[in-house]
Scaffold this motif. Structure first.
Motif, PDB file in Angstrom:
ATOM      1  N   GLU A  85      -7.524  36.067   9.045  1.00  0.00           N
ATOM      2  CA  GLU A  85      -7.012  34.676   9.511  1.00  0.00           C
ATOM      3  C   GLU A  85      -6.944  34.005   8.122  1.00  0.00           C
ATOM      4  OE1 GLU A  85      -7.238  33.254  12.303  1.00  0.00           O
ATOM      5  OE2 GLU A  85      -6.807  35.046  12.723  1.00  0.00           O
ATOM      6  N   GLU A  86      -8.321  34.088   7.290  1.00  0.00           N
ATOM      7  CA  GLU A  86      -8.259  33.117   5.908  1.00  0.00           C
ATOM      8  C   GLU A  86      -6.300  33.679   5.201  1.00  0.00           C
ATOM      9  OE1 GLU A  86     -12.544  34.035   7.114  1.00  0.00           O
ATOM     10  OE2 GLU A  86     -10.233  35.524   7.325  1.00  0.00           O
ATOM     11  N   ILE A  87      -5.577  35.325   5.424  1.00  0.00           N
ATOM     12  CA  ILE A  87      -4.911  35.207   5.011  1.00  0.00           C
ATOM     13  C   ILE A  87      -3.425  34.633   5.507  1.00  0.00           C
ATOM     14  CG2 ILE A  87      -2.551  36.970   4.577  1.00  0.00           C
ATOM     15  CD1 ILE A  87      -4.968  39.097   4.242  1.00  0.00           C
ATOM     16  N   LYS A  88      -3.886  34.063   6.687  1.00  0.00           N
ATOM     17  CA  LYS A  88      -2.624  32.507   7.412  1.00  0.00           C
ATOM     18  C   LYS A  88      -2.641  31.232   7.143  1.00  0.00           C
ATOM     19  CE  LYS A  88      -3.159  34.632  11.836  1.00  0.00           C
ATOM     20  NZ  LYS A  88      -3.768  34.477  13.330  1.00  0.00           N
ATOM     21  N   GLN A  89      -3.925  31.061   5.550  1.00  0.00           N
ATOM     22  CA  GLN A  89      -4.277  29.819   4.904  1.00  0.00           C
ATOM     23  C   GLN A  89      -3.743  30.152   4.157  1.00  0.00           C
ATOM     24  OE1 GLN A  89      -7.482  28.289   6.374  1.00  0.00           O
ATOM     25  NE2 GLN A  89      -8.059  29.205   7.976  1.00  0.00           N
ATOM     26  N   ILE A  90      -3.427  31.258   2.948  1.00  0.00           N
ATOM     27  CA  ILE A  90      -3.135  31.196   1.046  1.00  0.00           C
ATOM     28  C   ILE A  90      -1.506  31.293   1.408  1.00  0.00           C
ATOM     29  CG2 ILE A  90      -4.012  32.899   0.173  1.00  0.00           C
ATOM     30  CD1 ILE A  90      -6.483  33.526   1.561  1.00  0.00           C
ATOM     31  N   HIS A  91      -1.328  31.333   0.089  1.00  0.00           N
ATOM     32  CA  HIS A  91       0.048  31.133  -0.079  1.00  0.00           C
ATOM     33  C   HIS A  91       0.305  32.652  -0.567  1.00  0.00           C
ATOM     34  CE1 HIS A  91       4.211  30.619  -0.801  1.00  0.00           C
ATOM     35  NE2 HIS A  91       4.386  30.864  -2.732  1.00  0.00           N
TER      36      HIS A  91
END
Length: 118
Positions: A83-89
């Motif tokens: 889930e966090e990776i979806k928000q990280i470039h």
């Protein structure tokens, strides 16, 4: 007022993504990793985005990495942070066993070791 103007132009899912993006910090990543990665002995998270939370470097040490290929270690961490990776470039990581850490930590910059989270 600015929030009202913004919400008038963005869909609800777009607004949710926007607010979720603001929630990823080096502290939140450290907490999530400490909760989800078994055997975690060292967790250094560096925000390389200048503070906006879009790019991070991870230095992780866990007994769980023993006998696991580098590719599988990275997949393991990516799964934990789905889930966090979806928000990280951008996300870069070093995943080491305790034995590897003992050798590699001597070569790391002191500033990096000062970032240590756990």
């Amino acid at each position: 007022a600015a929030l009202s103007a913004l919400s008038a132009h963005l869909s609800k899912p777009a607004l949710q993504r926007l607010f979720a993006m603001a929630s990823v910090t080096k502290e939140s990543l450290s907490k999530v990793l400490a909760e989800r990665l078994k055997g975690l002995q060292q967790c250094i998270v560096v925000d390389t985005s200048g503070g906006c939370g879009s790019a991070f470097e991870l230095y992780l040490v866990s007994k769980e990495f023993d006998g696991v290929s580098l590719l599988e270690r990275h997949r393991m961490v990516q799964n934990l942070l789905k889930e966090e990776i979806k928000q990280i470039h951008a996300l870069s990581m070093k995943t080491w066993t305790p034995e590897q850490w003992n050798k590699k930590k001597l070569k790391l910059p002191k500033e990096l070791l000062d970032e240590k989270q756990s």
